[in-house]
Design a protein around this motif. Sequence first.
Motif: not given
Lengths: 222, 222
Positions: A142-145, A169-170, A196-198, A207-211
């Motif tokens: 994970l990396m935050s903006v 933290k988009l 990469i997920f944002e 989140l839904a896409e990542c899940w």
Amino acid sequence: MMNGPRLIEVRQRVLKQNDLLARALRERFRRAGVCVISLVSSPGSGKTAFLERTLGEFVRRYSVAALVGDLATENDAQRLRRSGARVQQIATGTVCHLDAAMIERALEDWSLEELDFLFIENVGNLVCPASYDLGEELRLVLMSVTEGEDKPLKYPTIFNTADVAVITKLDLAAAVEFDLEAAKAQIHAVRPGMRIFEVSAKSGVGLAECWRYLEARRLSSA
Amino acid sequence: MMNGPRLIEVRQRVLKQNDLLARALRERFRRAGVCVISLVSSPGSGKTAFLERTLGEFVRRYSVAALVGDLATENDAQRLRRSGARVQQIATGTVCHLDAAMIERALEDWSLEELDFLFIENVGNLVCPASYDLGEELRLVLMSVTEGEDKPLKYPTIFNTADVAVITKLDLAAAVEFDLEAAKAQIHAVRPGMRIFEVSAKSGVGLAECWRYLEARRLSSA
């Protein structure tokens, strides 16, 4: 991680030992049919917030649990237990990463066969966890903006050992003038083609896409 | 940092060696009359932005230089050189912290007597740099409001080895609902009475007060 020839020699032995133990863990996870996903990042990149939302969602449809690593405190475990999932804290003391032996000890009296997903939140550290295989199926970095776009080039090893990148933290991206395309280019410079997920754990975006990806991953590895 | 009895033994020898070298460096800095200030924090907490503003200000009145540590890239050195100050990058490869030997090597052909201030920006890591004395006069630990209020309790060692805490990115405090009083209470729970500055390198708030403290520190140690 340290330097000097003696230390490097001992370190290589430690890492080899860890690799063997991680391989045994991976085999145990596979036999039990549990999909094990680890999270690495800097301190404060939002691992716990991401996990809080994910456990809250997954607990409705799956048998899900988590191990959370920190030098000190039970804070994260207490926070994540509110989801209803089984959560155990691993306090590492002064050790700056989780290793396979810690995972094995934490799972001693667990029936892994009952689990669909096990999440492992590593100590907040963008360097040392890279060297330690935990037997996981999937490693998310994970990396935050708010950290800036340049972290992949500055910490290439951890991006290389991870399978998927999650930009967190988009919701703060505009406030910090985050350049999403530059960040993606840097991730792909280190690791071409990396998924990469944002997301924002606060607004819920992405989140839904990542899940869905995590769920598909579990089915494909079963 | 790692575990296992053999490793701990070797590590203690490495740390002892480092302490001896750091002591020699500190004596060298004192004789040269240069005030050496190091910065530690997570990746992305704003060390470089803080340093950029500080060098830009100090270069007008002092002879000032900086060493910046990263695993890879010359990005930070290039960015900081725009201030006009002498800046040298230390690329640590896979090593997760600076040590006294790296500082000594980086300064090999420097005339320290010509300097008033030398800043050392450590690798972004809230764990391992705690163990390595660099011979500095003052160690600042930075934490950004975006990391949350709980970092001092989770990473107590680094707060214990630092002299001053700097809360950064204050301009984002409202957006992330940062609780400043809670953060200060956590810092003081780990390190009672620790001096805390609250700054934003973006808006400039709080910087002047922090700079006055650094200037006074140099005079009092001369």
